[in-house]
Design a protein around this motif. Structure first.
Motif, short mmCIF file in Angstrom:
data_model
loop_
_atom_site.label_atom_id
_atom_site.label_comp_id
_atom_site.label_asym_id
_atom_site.label_seq_id
_atom_site.Cartn_x
_atom_site.Cartn_y
_atom_site.Cartn_z
N ILE A 1 0.85 -1.19 0.00
CA ILE A 1 0.00 0.00 0.00
C ILE A 1 0.88 1.25 0.00
O ILE A 1 2.04 1.19 0.43
N PRO A 2 0.35 2.39 -0.45
CA PRO A 2 1.10 3.65 -0.33
C PRO A 2 1.23 4.02 1.14
O PRO A 2 0.30 3.82 1.93
N TRP A 3 2.37 4.58 1.51
CA TRP A 3 2.65 4.91 2.90
C TRP A 3 3.64 6.06 2.95
O TRP A 3 4.43 6.25 2.03
N ILE A 4 3.61 6.85 4.01
CA ILE A 4 4.55 7.95 4.19
C ILE A 4 5.52 7.57 5.30
O ILE A 4 5.10 7.17 6.39
N THR A 5 6.83 7.68 5.04
CA THR A 5 7.86 7.30 6.01
C THR A 5 7.94 8.33 7.13
O THR A 5 7.45 9.45 6.99
N PRO A 6 8.62 7.99 8.24
CA PRO A 6 8.83 8.99 9.31
C PRO A 6 9.62 10.22 8.85
O PRO A 6 9.55 11.26 9.50
N THR A 7 10.35 10.12 7.74
CA THR A 7 11.02 11.30 7.18
C THR A 7 10.11 11.99 6.17
O THR A 7 10.56 12.85 5.43
N GLU A 8 8.85 11.57 6.15
CA GLU A 8 7.78 12.16 5.32
C GLU A 8 8.03 12.04 3.83
O GLU A 8 7.73 12.93 3.05
N GLU A 9 8.55 10.89 3.43
CA GLU A 9 8.74 10.59 2.01
C GLU A 9 7.79 9.48 1.60
O GLU A 9 7.49 8.58 2.40
N PRO A 10 7.30 9.50 0.35
CA PRO A 10 6.38 8.44 -0.09
C PRO A 10 7.10 7.10 -0.23
O PRO A 10 8.27 7.05 -0.59
N ALA A 11 6.39 6.04 0.09
CA ALA A 11 6.95 4.69 0.01
C ALA A 11 5.81 3.70 -0.18
O ALA A 11 4.64 4.09 -0.25
N GLN A 12 6.16 2.44 -0.28
CA GLN A 12 5.19 1.34 -0.32
C GLN A 12 5.44 0.48 0.91
O GLN A 12 6.58 0.30 1.33
N LEU A 13 4.36 -0.06 1.48
CA LEU A 13 4.47 -0.86 2.69
C LEU A 13 3.70 -2.16 2.53
O LEU A 13 2.59 -2.16 2.00
N ARG A 14 4.30 -3.25 2.97
CA ARG A 14 3.67 -4.57 2.91
C ARG A 14 3.93 -5.28 4.23
O ARG A 14 5.00 -5.12 4.82
N ALA A 15 2.96 -6.07 4.71
CA ALA A 15 3.11 -6.75 6.00
C ALA A 15 2.85 -8.25 5.86
O ALA A 15 2.10 -8.69 4.99
#
Length: 185
Positions: A115-129
């Motif tokens: 899914i689309p996600w924002i990192t703690p440094t506020e950059e866009p990323a993808q996240l999977r669990a």
């Protein structure tokens, strides 16, 4: 007579052993259906780990690492409100090290798609669990400039997240940030 006693003992042992195997199998099966549940409101309690190495693993300069470590180790307000049922996971995050007003809500299916996600440094990323084998730990992997793996589990009354950078082969590197949260509700 001794042979009969030995045969009887073997039969009894086999019966007990078989019964224990069935019970163990049922226990594992119930564990598979009853994974750990992260539901609750969690506030950051403390930060541990080899934080300097974590930033070094991301090729940050010495000066940036020292500033980042000082900010991280001085603490900051961060909360997660998690709703979790089976494979469905939703987190409402508040606060990151550089922005106490940061807010993000994301929902994902454990074992599902990225899914689309924002990192703690506020950059866009993808996240999977995904789950670990006994479903006591949720493992997330992020696709970003420096990919990361996070191990999330419960330790007594605390929610623990250990983040590590991944090398080019996808293996965890040496540095880590360990966030320890306490339940607030």
């Amino acid at each position: 007579m001794a042979a009969l006693a030995f045969a009887t003992a073997c039969l009894c042992f086999a019966s007990v052993s078989s019964s224990q195997n069935i019970q163990a199998s049922l226990f594992r099966e119930s564990q598979d259906n009853n994974s750990v549940n992260f539901t609750g409101k969690w506030a950051l309690h403390r930060i541990e780990g080899d934080v300097d190495q974590f930033f070094k693993d991301q090729n940050w300069s010495w000066a940036f690492r020292k500033v980042a470590c000082a900010i991280i180790k001085s603490g900051y307000d961060m909360q997660q409100t998690i709703t979790h049922s089976g494979h469905q996971y939703k987190s409402e995050d508040e606060g990151v090290p550089r922005n106490k007003n940061f807010r993000q809500t994301y929902e994902l299916e454990i074992g599902g798609k990225s899914i689309p996600w924002i990192t703690p440094t506020e950059e866009p990323a993808q996240l999977r669990a995904e789950w670990n084998n006994d479903k006591t730990m949720m493992i997330t992997k992020s696709r970003e400039k420096v990919p990361k793996i996070t191990y999330r589990y419960l330790d007594g009354e605390h929610l623990v997240e250990i983040a590590k950078c991944l090398n080019r082969e996808g293996k965890p590197m040496d540095g880590s940030i360990k966030h320890v949260y306490r339940r607030v509700n």
